[in-house]
Design an enzyme around this catalytic site. Structure first.
Site, PDB file in Angstrom:
ATOM      1  N   GLY A  29      -4.958 -14.267  -1.776  1.00  0.00           N
ATOM      2  CA  GLY A  29      -3.547 -14.579  -1.969  1.00  0.00           C
ATOM      3  C   GLY A  29      -3.287 -14.794  -3.447  1.00  0.00           C
ATOM      4  O   GLY A  29      -4.233 -15.014  -4.214  1.00  0.00           O
TER       5      GLY A  29
ATOM      6  N   CYS B 198     -11.764 -14.452  -1.426  1.00  0.00           N
ATOM      7  CA  CYS B 198     -10.980 -14.716  -2.631  1.00  0.00           C
ATOM      8  C   CYS B 198     -10.212 -16.039  -2.512  1.00  0.00           C
ATOM      9  O   CYS B 198     -10.841 -17.087  -2.454  1.00  0.00           O
ATOM     10  CB  CYS B 198     -10.059 -13.522  -2.933  1.00  0.00           C
ATOM     11  SG  CYS B 198      -9.395 -13.574  -4.601  1.00  0.00           S
ATOM     12  N   TYR B 199      -8.890 -16.023  -2.417  1.00  0.00           N
ATOM     13  CA  TYR B 199      -8.152 -17.282  -2.264  1.00  0.00           C
ATOM     14  C   TYR B 199      -8.680 -18.039  -1.036  1.00  0.00           C
ATOM     15  O   TYR B 199      -8.804 -19.272  -1.047  1.00  0.00           O
ATOM     16  CB  TYR B 199      -6.644 -17.015  -2.111  1.00  0.00           C
ATOM     17  CG  TYR B 199      -5.829 -18.265  -1.863  1.00  0.00           C
ATOM     18  CD1 TYR B 199      -5.418 -19.071  -2.919  1.00  0.00           C
ATOM     19  CD2 TYR B 199      -5.489 -18.652  -0.558  1.00  0.00           C
ATOM     20  CE1 TYR B 199      -4.688 -20.232  -2.688  1.00  0.00           C
ATOM     21  CE2 TYR B 199      -4.758 -19.810  -0.324  1.00  0.00           C
ATOM     22  CZ  TYR B 199      -4.358 -20.599  -1.393  1.00  0.00           C
ATOM     23  OH  TYR B 199      -3.644 -21.741  -1.174  1.00  0.00           O
TER      24      TYR B 199
ATOM     25  N   HIS C  22     -13.863  -8.942  -3.012  1.00  0.00           N
ATOM     26  CA  HIS C  22     -13.194  -8.331  -1.855  1.00  0.00           C
ATOM     27  C   HIS C  22     -14.113  -7.317  -1.153  1.00  0.00           C
ATOM     28  O   HIS C  22     -14.196  -6.176  -1.579  1.00  0.00           O
ATOM     29  CB  HIS C  22     -11.910  -7.624  -2.301  1.00  0.00           C
ATOM     30  CG  HIS C  22     -10.846  -8.573  -2.714  1.00  0.00           C
ATOM     31  ND1 HIS C  22      -9.905  -9.065  -1.835  1.00  0.00           N
ATOM     32  CD2 HIS C  22     -10.587  -9.161  -3.900  1.00  0.00           C
ATOM     33  CE1 HIS C  22      -9.108  -9.909  -2.464  1.00  0.00           C
ATOM     34  NE2 HIS C  22      -9.502  -9.988  -3.727  1.00  0.00           N
TER      35      HIS C  22
ATOM     36  N   GLU D 209     -13.645  -5.828   1.500  1.00  0.00           N
ATOM     37  CA  GLU D 209     -12.883  -4.814   2.240  1.00  0.00           C
ATOM     38  C   GLU D 209     -12.518  -3.601   1.404  1.00  0.00           C
ATOM     39  O   GLU D 209     -12.175  -2.562   1.933  1.00  0.00           O
ATOM     40  CB  GLU D 209     -11.617  -5.441   2.848  1.00  0.00           C
ATOM     41  CG  GLU D 209     -10.515  -5.824   1.854  1.00  0.00           C
ATOM     42  CD  GLU D 209     -10.722  -7.176   1.160  1.00  0.00           C
ATOM     43  OE1 GLU D 209     -11.851  -7.693   1.197  1.00  0.00           O
ATOM     44  OE2 GLU D 209      -9.756  -7.698   0.580  1.00  0.00           O
TER      45      GLU D 209
ATOM     46  N   SER E 225      11.183  12.542  16.207  1.00  0.00           N
ATOM     47  CA  SER E 225      11.422  13.493  15.117  1.00  0.00           C
ATOM     48  C   SER E 225      10.469  14.668  15.226  1.00  0.00           C
ATOM     49  O   SER E 225      10.646  15.675  14.567  1.00  0.00           O
ATOM     50  CB  SER E 225      11.216  12.802  13.781  1.00  0.00           C
ATOM     51  OG  SER E 225       9.836  12.516  13.619  1.00  0.00           O
TER      52      SER E 225
ATOM     53  N   GLY F 144       7.452  14.258  14.260  1.00  0.00           N
ATOM     54  CA  GLY F 144       6.390  13.855  13.333  1.00  0.00           C
ATOM     55  C   GLY F 144       5.278  13.148  14.108  1.00  0.00           C
ATOM     56  O   GLY F 144       5.432  12.833  15.293  1.00  0.00           O
TER      57      GLY F 144
ATOM     58  N   ASP G 119       3.985  10.112  13.918  1.00  0.00           N
ATOM     59  CA  ASP G 119       4.163   8.730  14.379  1.00  0.00           C
ATOM     60  C   ASP G 119       5.055   8.644  15.615  1.00  0.00           C
ATOM     61  O   ASP G 119       4.698   8.004  16.604  1.00  0.00           O
ATOM     62  CB  ASP G 119       4.734   7.859  13.251  1.00  0.00           C
ATOM     63  CG  ASP G 119       3.904   7.955  11.990  1.00  0.00           C
ATOM     64  OD1 ASP G 119       2.734   8.346  12.099  1.00  0.00           O
ATOM     65  OD2 ASP G 119       4.426   7.661  10.905  1.00  0.00           O
TER      66      ASP G 119
ATOM     67  N   SER H 145       5.728  10.954  17.683  1.00  0.00           N
ATOM     68  CA  SER H 145       5.103  11.664  18.810  1.00  0.00           C
ATOM     69  C   SER H 145       4.054  10.787  19.485  1.00  0.00           C
ATOM     70  O   SER H 145       3.972  10.734  20.718  1.00  0.00           O
ATOM     71  CB  SER H 145       4.433  12.953  18.333  1.00  0.00           C
ATOM     72  OG  SER H 145       5.391  13.829  17.811  1.00  0.00           O
TER      73      SER H 145
ATOM     74  N   LYS I 173      -2.384   5.471   9.172  1.00  0.00           N
ATOM     75  CA  LYS I 173      -2.122   6.839   9.621  1.00  0.00           C
ATOM     76  C   LYS I 173      -3.311   7.466  10.367  1.00  0.00           C
ATOM     77  O   LYS I 173      -3.128   8.085  11.416  1.00  0.00           O
ATOM     78  CB  LYS I 173      -1.782   7.699   8.399  1.00  0.00           C
ATOM     79  CG  LYS I 173      -1.171   9.027   8.734  1.00  0.00           C
ATOM     80  CD  LYS I 173       0.283   8.851   9.007  1.00  0.00           C
ATOM     81  CE  LYS I 173       1.063  10.109   9.126  1.00  0.00           C
ATOM     82  NZ  LYS I 173       2.503   9.776   9.251  1.00  0.00           N
TER      83      LYS I 173
END
Ligand code: XMP
Length: 510
Positions: A55, A82-83, A169, A171, A223, A225, A227, A229, A366
């Protein structure tokens, strides 16, 4: 069904969802929650592990997010990052101070490989740091398990209390062996088996949607697209014909695209409405060549068409949006997220009478959405569809749009896509398309003079679409595309390739 859960408590860090996503990569379901989540709620969730995020604050700031000591006594393993690491140290009686030298970026780090997180990590490796405060004294009972030149407690642990902390970090991609550290936390420390996958995610999401929707009516703006779909496929499995999908075909889709979208959903148990609104859209755009006016006109008309359809359907209880994580604008501390209007459909009408919005993909990135789509049985061509702007080909025709120009562009764009697919570049080049410019130039075909349009080809590589590089498409692929376009598409006599990155250009031309 695998009920193992790890929760990420969000203290305002920029990587909160990335942490969750990395944990999911280890095969354990993970969600981000606010640091304000009441302790009783955490007990009810019974997570196998908890991760505190980073953070922007200092633990000494009056307004900085804090957490009650009780959480450390639940006997649930906690990893502070971290934080989160500083907060753990501070709350349990350690000391946090401002660094004399802030560490930012790749940092050489020395690990004590007997530390529980570092079993598969070498003694020296690079970690990614981003901090101006550091833990100068760890709390009683803790052992330091890593250090750097300027950070004496880059990691520390108290095995008996199941508490672990890292200043860096794990990640982010730049921390070498970061995934191994997270995997050790999740599997060895939290004792998770790691059998979660997209199949479980789909099953859980379907069950949750069913409970929420009950016997209500659900509306989705499709649409075509990826997402929307995938959201459609998920909702269809969950609530079947209580769902109505409205696919507004504005007439600016690529070749065969409208039919492909319709075909993909024809056999699903949903009410599918395809509105052929191409006349409406084209008539609104007569004489319009300014890009922003085009976009606004299309966005506005989209809403009008959608409204007309929604009125026909009548009262709708739920509206589905295919918002995915990168679209979500969060307040940072997990307070109610601002719901972004669907960028594919240019914002939905306020007035549509619905009780609630469902966003079943809002936790996913995505590539996770694509995995889910495959899991749900969506065709590959829908799942791997490249991004396509809401206004469609209208913003790839420079200047005024006519039916003839749309036909020319559709045919040329299809050839480019075919040639890219033939060269097996369709998953290498992240977005590729043709643009019909407003320039005409002189050429010679047969023995005659031509005066026809210039077509531009655009191909980019990018991960986030915020910045992009022009794709190094081999010359022979560009050549075969150009030859085919000139031979097969009337009214194009010149083909160019766009070699500009973003910035300074944008991906689309308008
Ligand atoms: P630009 O042209 O801004 O595009 O570099 C970045 C990415 O966004 C897509 N794009 C849109 N997507 N509605 C969308 O859903 C839009 O109005 C829109 N405009 C651009 C573009 O195709 C690229 O992937």
């Amino acid at each position: 069904m695998d009920n193992e859960l790890v929760i990420v408590l969000d203290f305002g860090g920029q990587y909160n969802q990335l942490i969750a996503r990395r944990v999911r990569e280890t095969g354990v379901y993970c969600e981000v929650r606010s640091y304000k989540t009441p302790i009783d709620e955490i007990k009810r969730l019974a997570p196998k592990g908890i991760i505190f995020t980073g953070g922007p604050n200092s633990v000494y700031d009056e307004s900085s997010p804090h957490i009650g000591e009780e959480i450390f006594g639940l006997n649930i393993p906690i990893l502070g990052i971290c934080y989160g690491a500083q907060l753990m140290a501070y709350t349990l009686g350690g000391k946090v101070e401002t660094c004399k030298v802030s560490e930012y970026g790749k940092t050489d780090t020395v690990y004590d490989t007997s530390g529980k997180l570092f079993a598969n990590v070498p003694e020296k490796a690079v970690s990614w740091m981003s901090h101006t405060d550091y833990v100068s004294k760890v709390p009683k009972g803790f052992k330091i398990t890593a250090h750097t030149e300027n950070c004496p407690a880059a990691a520390f642990e108290c095995v008996s209390k199941r508490l672990y902390a890292v200043q860096f970090h794990p990640e982010v991609y730049h921390t070498m062996f970061g995934m191994s550290m997270l995997d050790s936390f999740v599997k060895k420390i939290c004792k998770c088996h790691g059998s979660w996958n997209m199949k479980n995610y789909a099953a859980t999401a379907i069950e949750q949607i069913r409970q929420k929707v009950g016997s209500g009516k659900v509306l989705l703006a499709l649409s075509g697209g990826v997402d929307s779909s995938v959201a459609c496929a998920l909702l269809s499995k969950a609530v079947g014909d209580q769902l109505t999908c409205v696919f507004v075909d504005h007439g600016f889709m690529r070749k065969n695209e409208g039919d492909e979208v319709e075909a993909a959903f024809r056999d699903w148990d949903v009410n599918f409405i395809r509105v052929d609104a191409s006349e409406r859209f084209l008539s609104k755009l007569v004489g319009v060549s300014d890009p922003e006016t085009k976009r606004k006109t299309i966005g506005e008309e989209f809403i009008r068409v959608f409204e007309d359809e929604a009125k026909k359907i009548g009262k709708v209880d739920f509206l589905v949006q295919g918002t995915i994580y990168p679209d979500v604008i969060e307040s940072g501390t997990g307070d109610a997220a601002v719901i972004k209007s669907h960028h594919n459909v240019g914002g939905l009408p306020d007035y549509v009478d619905f009780k609630e919005i469902i966003e079943p993909l809002r936790l996913l990135f995505k590539d996770e959405v694509r995995k889910l789509g495959t899991e749900l049985g969506l065709a590959d061509y829908l799942v791997w569809r490249q991004p396509f702007p809401g206004p469609g080909l209208a913003i790839r025709i420079i200047g005024e749009i006519t039916r003839e120009k749309l036909e020319i562009l559709r045919d040329a764009d299809l050839i480019f896509r075919e040639e890219i697919a033939k060269a097996q570049l369709d998953r290498v080049v992240n977005q590729y398309f043709a643009v019909l410019t407003d320039i005409r130039s002189v050429g010679v075909m047969g023995d005659g003079r031509t005066y026809d349009y210039t077509l531009a080809l655009r191909g980019v590589t990018t991960t986030d679409f915020m910045t992009a590089d022009f794709a190094r498409i081999p010359y022979d692929v560009l050549e075969s595309t150009s030859i085919r376009i000139i031979n097969e598409v009337k009214h194009i006599n010149r083909v160019c390739y766009d070699v500009t990155s973003k910035p300074p250009a944008t991906i689309e031309w308008e």
